[in-house]
Design a protein around this motif. Structure first.
Motif, mmCIF file in Angstrom:
data_model
loop_
_atom_site.group_PDB
_atom_site.id
_atom_site.type_symbol
_atom_site.label_atom_id
_atom_site.label_comp_id
_atom_site.label_asym_id
_atom_site.label_seq_id
_atom_site.Cartn_x
_atom_site.Cartn_y
_atom_site.Cartn_z
ATOM 1 N N TRP A 87 15.101 0.892 -8.339
ATOM 2 C CA TRP A 87 15.505 1.634 -9.534
ATOM 3 C C TRP A 87 16.260 2.884 -9.123
ATOM 4 C CZ3 TRP A 87 15.036 0.691 -14.728
ATOM 5 C CH2 TRP A 87 14.238 -0.401 -15.100
ATOM 6 N N LEU B 169 0.888 -1.171 0.000
ATOM 7 C CA LEU B 169 0.000 0.000 0.000
ATOM 8 C C LEU B 169 0.920 1.213 0.000
ATOM 9 C CD1 LEU B 169 -2.908 -0.858 2.439
ATOM 10 C CD2 LEU B 169 -2.536 -1.499 0.054
ATOM 11 N N GLY C 278 9.109 -4.090 -2.610
ATOM 12 C CA GLY C 278 10.490 -3.698 -2.886
ATOM 13 C C GLY C 278 11.386 -4.161 -1.752
ATOM 14 N N ASP D 154 13.305 -2.802 0.271
ATOM 15 C CA ASP D 154 13.417 -2.020 1.506
ATOM 16 C C ASP D 154 12.413 -2.453 2.573
ATOM 17 O OD1 ASP D 154 11.501 -1.069 -0.339
ATOM 18 O OD2 ASP D 154 11.257 0.785 0.791
ATOM 19 N N ASP E 114 -1.608 3.546 2.005
ATOM 20 C CA ASP E 114 -1.273 3.413 3.422
ATOM 21 C C ASP E 114 -1.335 4.821 4.006
ATOM 22 O OD1 ASP E 114 -0.175 2.720 5.833
ATOM 23 O OD2 ASP E 114 1.676 1.865 5.024
HETATM 24 N N1 MSP Z 1 3.452 1.909 3.001
HETATM 25 C C1 MSP Z 1 4.561 1.030 2.937
HETATM 26 C C2 MSP Z 1 4.121 -0.340 2.499
HETATM 27 C C3 MSP Z 1 3.045 -0.938 3.345
HETATM 28 S S1 MSP Z 1 2.501 -2.460 2.694
HETATM 29 C C4 MSP Z 1 1.442 -3.044 3.809
HETATM 30 C C5 MSP Z 1 5.597 1.567 1.950
HETATM 31 N N2 MSP Z 1 5.163 2.453 1.068
HETATM 32 S S2 MSP Z 1 6.081 3.238 0.004
HETATM 33 O O1 MSP Z 1 5.183 4.090 -0.721
HETATM 34 O O2 MSP Z 1 7.165 3.878 0.678
HETATM 35 O O3 MSP Z 1 6.723 2.187 -0.929
HETATM 36 C C6 MSP Z 1 5.934 1.398 -1.746
HETATM 37 C C7 MSP Z 1 6.743 0.504 -2.632
HETATM 38 O O4 MSP Z 1 7.467 1.269 -3.588
HETATM 39 C C8 MSP Z 1 7.762 -0.338 -1.879
HETATM 40 O O5 MSP Z 1 7.676 -1.680 -2.335
HETATM 41 C C9 MSP Z 1 9.081 0.240 -2.292
HETATM 42 O O6 MSP Z 1 10.052 -0.740 -2.317
HETATM 43 C C10 MSP Z 1 8.756 0.714 -3.690
HETATM 44 N N3 MSP Z 1 9.733 1.696 -4.153
HETATM 45 C C11 MSP Z 1 9.888 2.989 -3.734
HETATM 46 N N4 MSP Z 1 10.951 3.513 -4.412
HETATM 47 C C12 MSP Z 1 11.487 2.588 -5.243
HETATM 48 C C13 MSP Z 1 12.482 2.597 -6.226
HETATM 49 N N5 MSP Z 1 13.246 3.640 -6.457
HETATM 50 N N6 MSP Z 1 12.633 1.476 -6.967
HETATM 51 C C14 MSP Z 1 11.822 0.383 -6.828
HETATM 52 N N7 MSP Z 1 10.867 0.350 -5.925
HETATM 53 C C15 MSP Z 1 10.791 1.359 -4.994
HETATM 54 O O7 MSP Z 1 6.736 1.156 2.026
#
Ligand code: MSP
Length: 522
Positions: A289, A10, A257, A259, A49
């Motif tokens: 990325w 999310l 991802g 992280d 989220d």
């Molecule tokens: N809210 C949490 C996830 C909760 S799931 C129950 C979160 N959100 S996020 O918006 O920060 O990240 C969402 C997704 O985007 C994650 O899987 C993260 O790894 C992905 N990415 C954010 N930046 C990214 C890149 N530069 N490259 C690839 N994926 C990346 O974490």
């Protein structure tokens, strides 16, 4: 019937959709489309989220109440994903009533079973990650993700007995080595579980944060954002009763991802065990990325927007590049130079030229009318068909292993064979001789079969292009699955060619100066 449940993380609503979030969407949308195409009953979930410190802070800096702020950004996510054509089945928000109620139900249940206790705690807290860090996890005293020093916080809180489930989870992962994939991430989680793990602090006092789900057993506290958000994967299925949960939960495949491996690989399964729920089937972890070798960030101004990509090169070309350029699980780098090179070579030349050449010849030599195939196929015709049958089988195997780039490689290698077939059979020469005209009709029939096969195999990857291919062939979906040689009947009329991908020419290049094509600049 086979089923699959595909989820994305999310997305936090403190940033707008970018290449990172679009990447998970492209991967999952491709897989969901493929699963539907091969007859799997598919449930594909995404959402936003919306609770926690980070969001409350972002709302405050936007001068809005958290709810008004999250309504706005969550709607943006939905609108962008819709504009990108992602085919999710449900969009969940952690502020949705049904989700809030279910989180409280799980908290109540785990509390009653004795797996949540009250304690005083002091620890180093990273607001960016919304979690406490142990000294060992910090790099030079800083959070490895945010590169900021965590704050020392001391307060009374509720804790989840995560350590109680450590061994059970460790054994589960050892028994099911595919539980977390690719392997490197499984090993990362195993390493965490082989060390003592601490219990998880799952509350935040309202004196510090009000933007969260209230604990059902103590109204002075709200829930830690991860304990709230992770539960979405189950609450979304329970929205309208138990039906979807019974049907899909056993086939759950989470995509995330790298992280957020710890919350998904350690917090979430131990939470499931404590709540008496079965574990998910797979945790699929993708890499990160960078853009031109640098971390994507607003301050550098190098974020890639999926909608801008759609406007400049088209969504299908963006999807193709992202899936072809990255290896699932590994990091990838987004370079404009590579994007242009792949676009020109793979899409404009290899795919686009082949399709337009075939349709142009069909038009010119036979007025677009499909010619009959004789009962005896030449060896090169059989070889061409076999190449595509093989590519389609390979594609299936690769997609099951999440090797998206390999699946595309298999199709493009078959495309190379089709281009060679054109050169080898040389219909443009044969047509000059009346005696070989019937053979030209057959050769083109086989090449139209290539186009029809592409309209089937590329559907999960490039949905807009395959619609164009079907329109060019003037056939409906019912004709797409017919075996080679049976999808297009003699006498059927196909359409004249269109330009599927016009070459992108960088400003200042020789080609541009020569003016061979009208330039399209990124
Ligand atoms: N809210 C949490 C996830 C909760 S799931 C129950 C979160 N959100 S996020 O918006 O920060 O990240 C969402 C997704 O985007 C994650 O899987 C993260 O790894 C992905 N990415 C954010 N930046 C990214 C890149 N530069 N490259 C690839 N994926 C990346 O974490």
């Amino acid at each position: 019937m086979d089923r699959v449940y595909i989820t994305t993380p999310l997305y936090y609503v403190n940033a707008e959709p970018h290449l990172g979030s679009a990447y998970t969407m492209i991967l999952t949308d491709t897989l969901a489309r493929y699963c539907r195409a091969i007859g799997y009953e598919t449930f594909y979930l995404t959402g936003t989220d919306e609770h926690g410190d980070k969001i409350a802070q972002a709302a405050a800096s936007a001068g809005l109440e958290p709810k008004a702020f999250t309504d706005q950004i969550s709607a943006t996510f939905r609108a962008v994903w819709d504009e990108c054509g992602f085919t999710y089945d449900r969009f969940i928000r952690t502020t949705d009533d049904y989700h809030v109620r279910y989180v409280q139900e799980v908290l109540g249940k785990v509390y009653e079973s004795g797996d949540i206790y009250f304690d005083r705690y002091s620890g180093l807290y990273c607001f960016g990650c919304e979690r406490f860090y142990t000294d060992k996890e910090l790099v030079d005293g800083k959070c490895p993700d945010h590169l900021t020093e965590p704050k020392l916080i001391e307060e009374e809180n509720y804790f989840f007995k995560m350590s109680k489930y450590q061994d059970q989870l460790l054994r589960h992962i050892e028994t099911y080595p595919q539980f977390i994939r690719p392997e490197g991430y499984k090993n990362e989680v195993l390493a965490m579980l082989r060390e003592p793990i601490e219990d998880l602090c799952i509350s935040r006092p309202k004196s510090r944060l009000t933007w969260g789900i209230e604990l059902p057993f103590d109204n002075r506290y709200v829930t830690y954002v991860w304990f709230d958000a992770l539960i979405n994967y189950v609450s979304a299925l329970k929205r309208y009763g138990e039906g979807d949960f019974q049907k899909f939960w056993h086939e759950a495949q989470h995509f995330i991802g790298k992280d957020i491996v710890k919350p998904h690989g350690v917090f979430w399964p131990t939470m499931l065990l404590a709540a008496g729920l079965p574990l998910y089937k797979h945790l699929n972890v993708h890499g990160y990325w960078t853009v031109e070798g640098k971390k994507m960030s607003k301050s550098i101004g190098n974020t890639i927007s999926p909608l801008e990509m759609k406007q400049t090169i088209g969504m299908d070309a963006f999807r193709y590049f992202i899936l072809r350029e990255s290896v699932f699980g590994q990091d990838a780098d987004f370079r404009q130079e590579n994007l242009i090179a792949r676009y020109n070579a793979d899409l404009a030349n290899n795919l686009g030229n082949l399709v337009s050449r075939v349709l142009a010849m069909q038009q010119k030599y036979f007025g677009g009318i499909v010619q009959p195939l004789s009962a005896d196929w030449a060896p090169e015709d059989i070889e061409l068909r076999d190449r595509f049958v093989h590519a389609e089988n390979e594609l299936d195997g690769y997609l099951r292993e999440l090797q998206f780039h390999r699946a595309l490689e298999a199709v493009w290698s078959a495309l190379d064979s089709a281009n060679r077939y054109v050169v080898q059979t040389a219909p443009f020469t044969m047509i000059k001789d009346a005696e070989t005209k019937a053979r030209v009709g057959e050769v083109l029939h086989h090449l139209l079969e290539v186009v029809r096969t592409l309209a089937r195999v590329l559907a999960p990857f490039m949905p807009e292009t395959v619609l164009k291919l079907s329109e060019l062939l003037a056939i409906g979906e019912d004709r797409l699955n017919a075996p080679w040689g049976q999808g297009l009947v003699a006498g059927h009329k196909v359409n004249p060619p269109i330009v599927l991908f016009s070459r992108i020419i960088e400003p200042g290049t020789a080609e541009l100066k020569l003016g061979t094509t009208s330039p399209k600049v990124l």
